[in-house]
Design a protein around this motif. Sequence first.
Motif, PDB file in Angstrom:
ATOM      1  N   LYS A   1      16.289 -86.276  18.102  1.00 15.92           N
ATOM      2  CA  LYS A   1      16.080 -86.464  19.530  1.00 15.92           C
ATOM      3  C   LYS A   1      16.736 -87.742  20.037  1.00 15.92           C
ATOM      4  O   LYS A   1      16.439 -88.214  21.135  1.00 15.92           O
ATOM      5  N   GLY A   2      17.613 -88.315  19.207  1.00 13.46           N
ATOM      6  CA  GLY A   2      18.329 -89.512  19.614  1.00 13.46           C
ATOM      7  C   GLY A   2      17.456 -90.750  19.686  1.00 13.46           C
ATOM      8  O   GLY A   2      17.773 -91.696  20.417  1.00 13.46           O
ATOM      9  N   ALA A   3      16.368 -90.752  18.910  1.00 19.71           N
ATOM     10  CA  ALA A   3      15.410 -91.858  18.961  1.00 19.71           C
ATOM     11  C   ALA A   3      15.509 -92.711  17.697  1.00 19.71           C
ATOM     12  O   ALA A   3      15.945 -92.238  16.645  1.00 19.71           O
ATOM     13  N   PRO A   4      15.102 -93.973  17.780  1.00 20.90           N
ATOM     14  CA  PRO A   4      15.154 -94.829  16.591  1.00 20.90           C
ATOM     15  C   PRO A   4      14.029 -94.567  15.601  1.00 20.90           C
ATOM     16  O   PRO A   4      14.125 -94.963  14.438  1.00 20.90           O
ATOM     17  N   TYR A   5      12.954 -93.927  16.058  1.00 22.11           N
ATOM     18  CA  TYR A   5      11.787 -93.709  15.205  1.00 22.11           C
ATOM     19  C   TYR A   5      11.493 -92.220  15.062  1.00 22.11           C
ATOM     20  O   TYR A   5      11.888 -91.406  15.896  1.00 22.11           O
ATOM     21  N   THR A   6      10.739 -91.888  14.003  1.00 22.28           N
ATOM     22  CA  THR A   6      10.546 -90.495  13.621  1.00 22.28           C
ATOM     23  C   THR A   6       9.094 -90.216  13.252  1.00 22.28           C
ATOM     24  O   THR A   6       8.421 -91.066  12.655  1.00 22.28           O
ATOM     25  N   ILE A   7       8.626 -89.025  13.607  1.00 18.96           N
ATOM     26  CA  ILE A   7       7.349 -88.490  13.151  1.00 18.96           C
ATOM     27  C   ILE A   7       7.636 -87.493  12.046  1.00 18.96           C
ATOM     28  O   ILE A   7       8.536 -86.658  12.174  1.00 18.96           O
ATOM     29  N   VAL A   8       6.896 -87.555  10.959  1.00 18.03           N
ATOM     30  CA  VAL A   8       7.025 -86.581   9.875  1.00 18.03           C
ATOM     31  C   VAL A   8       5.940 -85.518  10.032  1.00 18.03           C
ATOM     32  O   VAL A   8       4.772 -85.841  10.254  1.00 18.03           O
ATOM     33  N   VAL A   9       6.335 -84.249   9.929  1.00 17.90           N
ATOM     34  CA  VAL A   9       5.392 -83.133   9.911  1.00 17.90           C
ATOM     35  C   VAL A   9       5.583 -82.419   8.580  1.00 17.90           C
ATOM     36  O   VAL A   9       6.703 -82.011   8.246  1.00 17.90           O
ATOM     37  N   GLY A  10       4.498 -82.265   7.805  1.00 11.97           N
ATOM     38  CA  GLY A  10       4.637 -81.723   6.468  1.00 11.97           C
ATOM     39  C   GLY A  10       3.574 -80.725   6.074  1.00 11.97           C
ATOM     40  O   GLY A  10       2.488 -80.683   6.654  1.00 11.97           O
ATOM     41  N   ALA A  11       3.900 -79.928   5.062  1.00 11.44           N
ATOM     42  CA  ALA A  11       2.970 -78.986   4.431  1.00 11.44           C
ATOM     43  C   ALA A  11       3.569 -78.585   3.092  1.00 11.44           C
ATOM     44  O   ALA A  11       4.787 -78.445   2.976  1.00 11.44           O
ATOM     45  N   HIS A  12       2.737 -78.372   2.084  1.00 10.56           N
ATOM     46  CA  HIS A  12       3.276 -77.940   0.788  1.00 10.56           C
ATOM     47  C   HIS A  12       3.330 -76.422   0.721  1.00 10.56           C
ATOM     48  O   HIS A  12       2.499 -75.720   1.274  1.00 10.56           O
ATOM     49  N   TYR A  13       4.347 -75.905   0.004  1.00 11.64           N
ATOM     50  CA  TYR A  13       4.557 -74.463  -0.044  1.00 11.64           C
ATOM     51  C   TYR A  13       4.323 -73.855  -1.423  1.00 11.64           C
ATOM     52  O   TYR A  13       4.386 -72.640  -1.595  1.00 11.64           O
ATOM     53  N   ASP A  14       4.048 -74.676  -2.432  1.00 10.05           N
ATOM     54  CA  ASP A  14       3.753 -74.167  -3.770  1.00 10.05           C
ATOM     55  C   ASP A  14       2.281 -73.776  -3.891  1.00 10.05           C
ATOM     56  O   ASP A  14       1.445 -74.176  -3.071  1.00 10.05           O
ATOM     57  N   HIS A  15       1.965 -72.995  -4.914  1.00  9.32           N
ATOM     58  CA  HIS A  15       0.557 -72.708  -5.219  1.00  9.32           C
ATOM     59  C   HIS A  15       0.400 -72.587  -6.740  1.00  9.32           C
ATOM     60  O   HIS A  15       1.152 -73.235  -7.481  1.00  9.32           O
ATOM     61  N   LEU A  16      -0.530 -71.813  -7.226  1.00 11.30           N
ATOM     62  CA  LEU A  16      -0.910 -71.807  -8.633  1.00 11.30           C
ATOM     63  C   LEU A  16      -0.226 -70.731  -9.464  1.00 11.30           C
ATOM     64  O   LEU A  16      -0.507 -70.607 -10.659  1.00 11.30           O
ATOM     65  N   GLY A  17       0.632 -69.936  -8.843  1.00  7.86           N
ATOM     66  CA  GLY A  17       1.311 -68.890  -9.597  1.00  7.86           C
ATOM     67  C   GLY A  17       0.330 -67.858 -10.132  1.00  7.86           C
ATOM     68  O   GLY A  17      -0.532 -67.352  -9.409  1.00  7.86           O
ATOM     69  N   THR A  18       0.439 -67.573 -11.411  1.00  4.60           N
ATOM     70  CA  THR A  18      -0.470 -66.615 -12.057  1.00  4.60           C
ATOM     71  C   THR A  18      -1.522 -67.326 -12.901  1.00  4.60           C
ATOM     72  O   THR A  18      -2.073 -66.753 -13.839  1.00  4.60           O
ATOM     73  N   GLY A  19      -1.796 -68.568 -12.563  1.00  5.51           N
ATOM     74  CA  GLY A  19      -2.890 -69.297 -13.194  1.00  5.51           C
ATOM     75  C   GLY A  19      -2.533 -70.039 -14.459  1.00  5.51           C
ATOM     76  O   GLY A  19      -3.371 -70.766 -15.011  1.00  5.51           O
ATOM     77  N   HIS A  20      -1.295 -69.913 -14.942  1.00 12.70           N
ATOM     78  CA  HIS A  20      -0.922 -70.543 -16.206  1.00 12.70           C
ATOM     79  C   HIS A  20      -0.730 -72.054 -16.086  1.00 12.70           C
ATOM     80  O   HIS A  20      -0.772 -72.754 -17.105  1.00 12.70           O
ATOM     81  N   GLN A  21      -0.501 -72.561 -14.888  1.00  6.20           N
ATOM     82  CA  GLN A  21      -0.284 -74.007 -14.736  1.00  6.20           C
ATOM     83  C   GLN A  21      -1.583 -74.770 -14.522  1.00  6.20           C
ATOM     84  O   GLN A  21      -1.574 -75.983 -14.356  1.00  6.20           O
ATOM     85  N   GLY A  22      -2.720 -74.049 -14.548  1.00  6.90           N
ATOM     86  CA  GLY A  22      -4.006 -74.716 -14.412  1.00  6.90           C
ATOM     87  C   GLY A  22      -4.531 -74.705 -12.996  1.00  6.90           C
ATOM     88  O   GLY A  22      -3.902 -74.194 -12.071  1.00  6.90           O
ATOM     89  N   SER A  23      -5.750 -75.239 -12.821  1.00  9.26           N
ATOM     90  CA  SER A  23      -6.437 -75.458 -11.536  1.00  9.26           C
ATOM     91  C   SER A  23      -7.095 -74.216 -10.949  1.00  9.26           C
ATOM     92  O   SER A  23      -7.696 -74.300  -9.879  1.00  9.26           O
ATOM     93  N   SER A  24      -7.015 -73.062 -11.606  1.00 11.98           N
ATOM     94  CA  SER A  24      -7.707 -71.881 -11.087  1.00 11.98           C
ATOM     95  C   SER A  24      -9.215 -72.083 -11.205  1.00 11.98           C
ATOM     96  O   SER A  24      -9.711 -72.617 -12.205  1.00 11.98           O
TER      97      SER A  24
END
Length: 316
Positions: free
Chosen positions: A107-130
């Motif tokens: 937007k031609g500005a010197p400062y910035t706002i960050v907007v974020g979200a994660h897109y990964d998840h647990l898959g089929t449970g093999h990586q833990g946390s289920s």
Amino acid sequence: MNKRRPILYALTSILFLALSLSGMAQIQPKNLKKHIYYLSSDQMKGRGTGSKEVGKAADYIEKQFKKYGLTPKGQQGYRQHFEAKVRRVVVPDSIRQATNIIGFLDKGAPYTIVVGAHYDHLGTGHQGSSKDSLGVGKIHNGADDNASGVAGLLELARHYSADKTPKPYNILFIAFGAEELGLVGSKYFTEHPTLPLENIQWMLNMDMIGRYNPDNGVAVIGYGTSTAFPQIFADIQSPLKFNLSKDGNGGSDQTSFYKKNIPVLFFHTGGHEDYHMPTDDADKINYEALKAIIELEVKVIDNSMKQGKMNFTWTN
């Protein structure tokens, strides 16, 4: 012929055009539903870090960023690659390749706002946390966690990219990888930023915003991390109940920015019985409430824009 009729037609056309243009940028439940159903379908196999399917999710997000005209702001186009280690369980492929997807709305500005979200998840449970004791081998679709946040990220990108006028802040949209392995993507970005951290005024994070409970409301975590937030929220109203919480630490990717003394706001609708379970499915999302949450975020960002260069003094 009535001389007033051409004028009336012209005014009607102008009004119709204005409504059409404004409608282009409105938050649309159909878009939210499209994103969530795609990202959390069985074909995506839970978007586990390092999987072919999380790569498809990254491709999908990048395609939307391109569609909205965002400038690539990764280290290779929109991509910022890094490695993530599975620490919670022993698996053969403990070191996995992961990616942040980063698009910049200049937007031609010197400062910035960050907007974020994660897109990964647990898959089929093999990586833990289920949370399912028999969950290994089952697809964890992650509709709320965090296809809901990604849908919000994409709708905010679409909404703000439709406005071509200069603003006092740019917006950096980041879809983080490997959050479920310990906020790895956001940590990597804050250690290897693609724009100077001192130019980031504040960060808005969305994680699990799809299961609104009217008894609990929406948690807005991090209200106390900047002296500017009380002014920004002063006149904001929403049909939803929202609760302002001072501390910005813990729970999701905003923590990585918080630890760099960057003010944060984290939007979250809370835990539920499907959290980290194979039953976190798209048909359980409250799409009208999700729309209202994103509209609340629009009001927060807009108020930040209206205030111009504010004193975003860090408070801990």
